[in-house]
Every structure is written in structure tokens, then in C-alpha cells.
Design a protein around this motif. Structure first.
Motif, PDB file in Angstrom:
ATOM      1  N   LEU A 300      72.993 -23.315  40.361  1.00 20.69           N
ATOM      2  CA  LEU A 300      73.728 -24.444  40.929  1.00 20.69           C
ATOM      3  C   LEU A 300      74.107 -24.176  42.381  1.00 20.69           C
ATOM      4  O   LEU A 300      74.056 -25.066  43.236  1.00 20.69           O
ATOM      5  N   LEU A 301      74.467 -22.930  42.677  1.00 20.08           N
ATOM      6  CA  LEU A 301      74.814 -22.558  44.046  1.00 20.08           C
ATOM      7  C   LEU A 301      73.590 -22.601  44.952  1.00 20.08           C
ATOM      8  O   LEU A 301      73.668 -23.010  46.118  1.00 20.08           O
ATOM      9  N   GLU A 302      72.458 -22.201  44.430  1.00 20.17           N
ATOM     10  CA  GLU A 302      71.237 -22.159  45.241  1.00 20.17           C
ATOM     11  C   GLU A 302      70.659 -23.540  45.508  1.00 20.17           C
ATOM     12  O   GLU A 302      69.780 -23.679  46.359  1.00 20.17           O
ATOM     13  N   VAL A 303      71.141 -24.545  44.772  1.00 24.79           N
ATOM     14  CA  VAL A 303      70.697 -25.907  45.056  1.00 24.79           C
ATOM     15  C   VAL A 303      71.070 -26.314  46.481  1.00 24.79           C
ATOM     16  O   VAL A 303      70.372 -27.101  47.134  1.00 24.79           O
ATOM     17  N   LEU A 304      72.169 -25.759  46.998  1.00 26.93           N
ATOM     18  CA  LEU A 304      72.591 -26.076  48.359  1.00 26.93           C
ATOM     19  C   LEU A 304      71.508 -25.745  49.378  1.00 26.93           C
ATOM     20  O   LEU A 304      71.402 -26.398  50.419  1.00 26.93           O
ATOM     21  N   ALA A 305      70.723 -24.698  49.103  1.00 26.35           N
ATOM     22  CA  ALA A 305      69.679 -24.296  50.051  1.00 26.35           C
ATOM     23  C   ALA A 305      68.528 -25.290  50.097  1.00 26.35           C
ATOM     24  O   ALA A 305      67.766 -25.306  51.064  1.00 26.35           O
ATOM     25  N   GLY A 306      68.389 -26.114  49.056  1.00 27.37           N
ATOM     26  CA  GLY A 306      67.281 -27.057  49.019  1.00 27.37           C
ATOM     27  C   GLY A 306      67.602 -28.425  49.587  1.00 27.37           C
ATOM     28  O   GLY A 306      66.725 -29.283  49.654  1.00 27.37           O
ATOM     29  N   ILE A 307      68.849 -28.648  49.980  1.00 25.30           N
ATOM     30  CA  ILE A 307      69.223 -29.949  50.547  1.00 25.30           C
ATOM     31  C   ILE A 307      68.716 -30.037  51.990  1.00 25.30           C
ATOM     32  O   ILE A 307      68.944 -29.130  52.785  1.00 25.30           O
ATOM     33  N   PRO A 308      68.018 -31.110  52.362  1.00 27.93           N
ATOM     34  CA  PRO A 308      67.524 -31.238  53.750  1.00 27.93           C
ATOM     35  C   PRO A 308      68.674 -31.219  54.752  1.00 27.93           C
ATOM     36  O   PRO A 308      69.774 -31.717  54.484  1.00 27.93           O
ATOM     37  N   THR A 309      68.404 -30.653  55.920  1.00 31.78           N
ATOM     38  CA  THR A 309      69.454 -30.546  56.930  1.00 31.78           C
ATOM     39  C   THR A 309      69.902 -31.908  57.452  1.00 31.78           C
ATOM     40  O   THR A 309      71.047 -32.042  57.894  1.00 31.78           O
ATOM     41  N   ILE A 310      69.026 -32.919  57.394  1.00 33.05           N
ATOM     42  CA  ILE A 310      69.434 -34.244  57.838  1.00 33.05           C
ATOM     43  C   ILE A 310      70.516 -34.798  56.918  1.00 33.05           C
ATOM     44  O   ILE A 310      71.414 -35.527  57.353  1.00 33.05           O
ATOM     45  N   VAL A 311      70.470 -34.421  55.628  1.00 32.93           N
ATOM     46  CA  VAL A 311      71.506 -34.861  54.688  1.00 32.93           C
ATOM     47  C   VAL A 311      72.836 -34.188  55.042  1.00 32.93           C
ATOM     48  O   VAL A 311      73.896 -34.813  55.024  1.00 32.93           O
ATOM     49  N   GLU A 413      69.720 -24.042  63.977  1.00 29.79           N
ATOM     50  CA  GLU A 413      69.952 -25.365  63.377  1.00 29.79           C
ATOM     51  C   GLU A 413      70.062 -26.439  64.455  1.00 29.79           C
ATOM     52  O   GLU A 413      70.614 -26.215  65.523  1.00 29.79           O
ATOM     53  N   THR A 414      69.523 -27.625  64.145  1.00 29.29           N
ATOM     54  CA  THR A 414      69.509 -28.714  65.122  1.00 29.29           C
ATOM     55  C   THR A 414      70.173 -29.982  64.607  1.00 29.29           C
ATOM     56  O   THR A 414      71.065 -30.537  65.245  1.00 29.29           O
ATOM     57  N   MET A 415      69.745 -30.460  63.431  1.00 28.56           N
ATOM     58  CA  MET A 415      70.181 -31.780  62.974  1.00 28.56           C
ATOM     59  C   MET A 415      71.685 -31.845  62.745  1.00 28.56           C
ATOM     60  O   MET A 415      72.333 -32.832  63.097  1.00 28.56           O
ATOM     61  N   ILE A 416      72.255 -30.798  62.134  1.00 27.30           N
ATOM     62  CA  ILE A 416      73.696 -30.809  61.892  1.00 27.30           C
ATOM     63  C   ILE A 416      74.448 -30.842  63.219  1.00 27.30           C
ATOM     64  O   ILE A 416      75.470 -31.521  63.365  1.00 27.30           O
ATOM     65  N   VAL A 417      73.923 -30.127  64.214  1.00 26.65           N
ATOM     66  CA  VAL A 417      74.569 -30.090  65.526  1.00 26.65           C
ATOM     67  C   VAL A 417      74.495 -31.458  66.198  1.00 26.65           C
ATOM     68  O   VAL A 417      75.485 -31.962  66.748  1.00 26.65           O
ATOM     69  N   VAL A 418      73.320 -32.084  66.145  1.00 25.11           N
ATOM     70  CA  VAL A 418      73.147 -33.380  66.805  1.00 25.11           C
ATOM     71  C   VAL A 418      74.095 -34.421  66.218  1.00 25.11           C
ATOM     72  O   VAL A 418      74.727 -35.202  66.941  1.00 25.11           O
TER      73      VAL A 418
END
Length: 490
Positions: A300-311, A413-418
Motif C-alpha cells: 500500500l505504501l509503494e503505491v505512492l511511487a506509481g502515481i504520476p507526478t502530474i497527479v 522533479e518538474t511537474m510538482i514544482v511548476v
């Protein structure tokens, strides 16, 4: 001919060659495979390899070389008088390519016939009007020179692909014919196939090395070109980032310090969130959690790694930003003026990095020998003392590696920053102000028509080279830490 069709034709030739090679080998042995030097399958594989490898090798080389050749030829057709002031040959070539795409689309829609699209003597006004009617005028700077260049570009590309298709098929057939002639009972097909597979594996292993060398060289050459146009001292020590594409660099301030500060500041905030939570989660999962809890919580914790950065970026923009603004903004403490800030991006990025730290640290902690724990318990230490004084020091090199991986991920990282931090390049200690990073500005500098003759576009490579050096320094430092502490347990 489409590339897919060409690929399927070569594969079909290889399959037919495999069957013919196998049957020819058996025929030369009188139908008894015991009279063959190798198994029949090796004779078929020998034919297939000698079809596929040369044909696909020629295909890849052709696809790499043709765009360079066509661009150079079309560039030579553009007179210097056609390049307006404030423009460059690279921008004119970009317009030529876009116009060529527009011609292709117009032909596909039936707005132009292929003969008219190729005819260099066709009426310029009529063709441009037809392109406008078909909605294919993608540049407002289309001129007669651009249109004629686009026609030549299409013709050369079309001819090149036609010649390539014929050449690839001929090479495939030649490889099949030569290998079939070689096929006989005494031919050492197994040795040839195994050696060929070995070469292919070596080539596959070399791709990563060659790709790294290519990336570094492209950064170095373009960075050198940038420093020929813009002073290195102003770039490395400048405190203002204000590019002006109309100024050809003369009116631009391209100091990297605000961008580097924003990158490091946001990364530090993210690590302050990710490292404690991730490390504590790893300690709990490896030392305290029951097998049932671990089997549920770790995936369940590792699911976080699979979420797209745009999300994550949208989460920062729509949820975390307004939440922080409500607490620290005008309605609360009055520290925050907008939802986009260092704290917003840092918190969300830290959440994204938690699985990088926790999963790797968990694996490293589990790799610590059980005998070290048993020895600690035998000396009377409690479980918490064993974890603090035995397990964590033994696992420290691996934990440092996990933190380094998280730091590298944060820096790039780019999308989270933008979406979460804004686009303001500033030097400030206030975590509730908007800032930006090196990666975000690399994207912004190369968005749109990138004129690689100007400092404002070439600065992206200097930014990338600086980021590469920073991450390389982090790796060297982590390697030093790992070696220093690993010696205590060897």
C-alpha cells in the motif's frame, strides 16, 4: 513505405529464411540430423540473424543520418537574404518543417494533389490560400522561400524513405541468400549463432554507456556554445533571472543562483518530510510489524511511487496549496500570499518520495544479519536499543543510498514544482513564497520555437550541465559515506 510494413517484411524474410535454412541443412545431411555439425535450429537461426541484423542495422543508421542530411541540404537552399533580422537559420528551418507537415496534411485531406504540392513552379498565392482553407497554415511567417524549402524537404524525405526501403529489403535478401549458400552439413552454425548472440548482447550492454556519453557530450558542447555568447561569471554568480528572447542575450539576466537556491530549498523541504516518515515506516515494517500487517502495509505504501507526478502536481495546486493558504494566509497567520509556494511543492514532493526512502531502507534493514540482533539481545539490550545501536549503524550505508536516490529524484522533479511552487526566480528564506527550480526553467526555455543560436535557448543546456554536476557531487559524497561506514562491518 511505412516503417511498420518494412519491419514486417524483414521479419517475414527472416522467418522464411529460418525454415529454408533448417530444411537445407537437413537435406545436405541426407535427412539425418546426426550428420550435422549443429542442431537444425541453429542453421535456421543463422539465416534469420544474417537477415535481421544487417537489415535493421541499416534501417537504424539511415533513420539517424537522413534527417541530418536533409536539414543540411534544405538549409543550404535558404539564402541569407531570406533570414529576417531577429530571426535565424534554425528558426527558418523550423518553419520549413512545419510547412512541410502542413503540405502532407493538406494532401491527405485532398486540399492539394501530390503533383501540386511537389511542383516548385506552382503559384505561391494559390498554394498558401489552399493551405489556409485546409487549416494547415501553422506559421504566420510563411514566405515563398519557406514554401519552396518545404517542397524540397518533402521530396528529399520521400525519396530517402523510398531508397531506404529498397536498400533494407535488398540487404535482407542478400543476407538470406549468402547464409543459405553457406548452409551445409559441415557448417559450424552453432558457433556462428552463439558468437552473433554474444555480439548482440554486448551491443545491448553498450547502449547505456553510449547513451550516457552522448548525453554528456551534447550538454558539454551546447554549454560551451552558451558560454561563448554569455559570460560565465554572470551565469554562475548572477542573482537575477530575467531572460528576454528579443534581446539576443544583451538584455537578458541569466543568473543561476535564484534557480539553484529554489531547487535546493524545495528539495530540502521534501527530504525533511520524506526521510523521517520513510525511515520510521521502514523501521516499523521491518522490526515491529507482524507478517500480516507488513504484507498489507508495504504494498500500500509503494503505491505512492506509481502515481504520476502530474497527479501530485494537481494535488498540490488544488488541495495542499489552498489548505496551507487557509492556515498561513490572510485568513490565518498572514505569512502566505498565494497557494503556490516552496512549502506547497516541498510537502507534496516529500509525500511522493516516501516510498523511495521506506522501501529501500526496509530492504536494507532486513538485509542486516539476524546474528547481529541475536548477539545484541544476548548482551541484554532491548529491541529499541538493538535497533538504535546495532541495526541502524549496520544499515547506514544503504540508508544513505536510499536518501541519495530520493534527493536525486527531488532535484529532477518538474511537474510538482511548476504547479505547486510557481515560476518566480528569487532568493528568499521564506518557505511561503513562490519560487522555481532549474528543471522548470529548462522546460520553459525550450518551450516553443527554440532558436539554438541565442543564449536564451542555449542556457537550458548550461542549466542541465550544472544540475548534472550537482547530482554527480551528491553521488561522490554518498559513495564516501558508504565506504567510510561499511569498513566497520567487513
Amino acid at each position: 513505405m511505412p516503417i511498420l510494413w518494412l519491419f514486417l517484411i524483414v521479419v517475414a524474410i527472416a522467418l522464411v529464411g529460418y525454415v529454408l535454412g533448417r530444411s537445407r541443412a537437413l537435406q545436405s545431411a541426407g535427412g539425418d540430423s546426426r550428420n550435422l555439425h549443429s542442431l537444425p535450429a541453429f542453421y535456421g537461426a543463422n539465416v534469420a540473424l544474417k537477415v535481421i541484423v544487417p537489415a535493421f542495422g541499416l534501417l537504424v543508421i539511415w533513420l539517424l543520418v537522413q534527417p541530418i542530411y536533409v536539414n543540411s541540404q534544405v538549409s543550404g537552399m535558404i539564402p541569407d537574404t531570406a533570414i529576417k533580422e531577429g530571426s535565424s537559420r534554425g528558426l527558418v528551418l523550423a518553419e520549413v518543417r512545419r510547412t512541410a507537415t502542413g503540405l502532407d496534411n493538406a494532401v491527405a485531406q485532398g486540399a492539394l494533389t501530390e503533383d501540386v504540392a511537389r511542383n516548385a513552379r506552382a503559384d505561391f498565392t494559390d498554394m498558401t490560400q489552399r493551405l489556409k482553407d485546409a487549416g494547415q497554415v501553422v506559421t504566420s511567417n510563411i514566405t515563398q522561400t519557406v514554401l519552396r524549402g518545404a517542397q524540397s524537404y518533402r521530396i528529399m524525405n520521400s525519396s530517402g524513405y523510398r531508397i531506404m526501403s529498397i536498400a533494407v529489403i535488398l540487404v535482407a535478401l542478400a543476407g538470406a541468400a549468402i547464409s543459405l549458400v553457406q548452409t551445409n552439413a559441415d557448417y559450424r552454425a552453432r558457433n556462428v549463432v552463439e558468437q552473433g548472440i554474444r555480439v548482440l548482447l554486448l551491443a545491448a550492454a553498450s547502449i547505456a554507456i553510449l547513451t550516457t556519453i552522448g548525453i554528456v557530450l551534447s550538454l558539454v558542447f551546447n554549454t560551451w556554445e552558451f558560454f561563448r555568447l554569455y559570460p560565465a561569471s554572470d551565469f554562475f554568480f548572477g542573482t537575477t533571472w530575467a531572460p528576454s528572447f528579443s534581446g539576443r542575450g544583451g538584455a537578458s539576466d541569466l543568473g543561476i543562483l535564484p534557480l539553484l537556491w529554489g531547487t535546493l530549498y524545495i528539495s530540502v523541504v521534501a527530504l525533511l518530510v520524506a526521510v523521517p516518515i520513510g525511515l520510521f515506516a521502514a523501521i516499523y515494517l521491518s522490526e515491529y510489524a507482524s507478517p500480516a500487517v507488513r504484507a498489507f502495509a508495504k504494498p500500500l505504501l509503494e503505491v505512492l511511487a506509481g502515481i504520476p507526478t502530474i497527479v501530485y502536481g494537481l494535488f498540490a495546486l488544488l488541495t495542499v496549496g489552498p489548505l496551507l493558504l487557509g492556515v498561513f494566509g490572510d485568513g490565518g497567520l498572514g505569512w502566505m500570499k498565494a497557494g503556490t509556494a516552496v512549502m506547497t511543492a516541498g510537502l507534496v514532493m516529500g509525500i511522493m518520495l516516501i516510498p523511495f526512502v521506506s522501501s529501500l531502507s526496509d530492504d536494507i534493514i532486513n538485509a542486516v544479519p539476524q546474528a547481529m540482533r541475536d548477539g545484541s539481545y544476548g548482551l541484554g539490550a532491548t529491541q529499541s536499543e538493538t535497533i538504535r545501536q546495532v541495526v541502524l549503524p549496520a544499515a547506514l550505508p544503504g540508508i544513505v543510498g536510499a536518501i541519495l536516490l530520493a534527493a536525486s529524484r527531488a532535484i529532477g522533479e518538474t511537474m510538482i514544482v511548476v504547479l505547486g511552487a510557481g515560476a518566480a526566480a528569487r532568493l528568499s528564506l521564506n518557505p511561503f513564497e513562490a519560487m522555481t527550480t532549474v528543471t522548470a526553467k529548462i522546460v520553459s526555455q525550450l518551450t516553443g520555437d527554440a532558436d539554438f543560436a541565442s543564449p536564451e535557448a542555449l542556457v537550458a543546456f548550461a542549466l542541465g550541465m550544472t544540475l548534472f554536476v550537482v547530482t554527480l557531487g551528491l553521488n561522490v559524497f554518498a559513495l564516501y559515506i558508504v565506504r567510510k561506514y561499511r569498513e566497520q562491518y567487513e
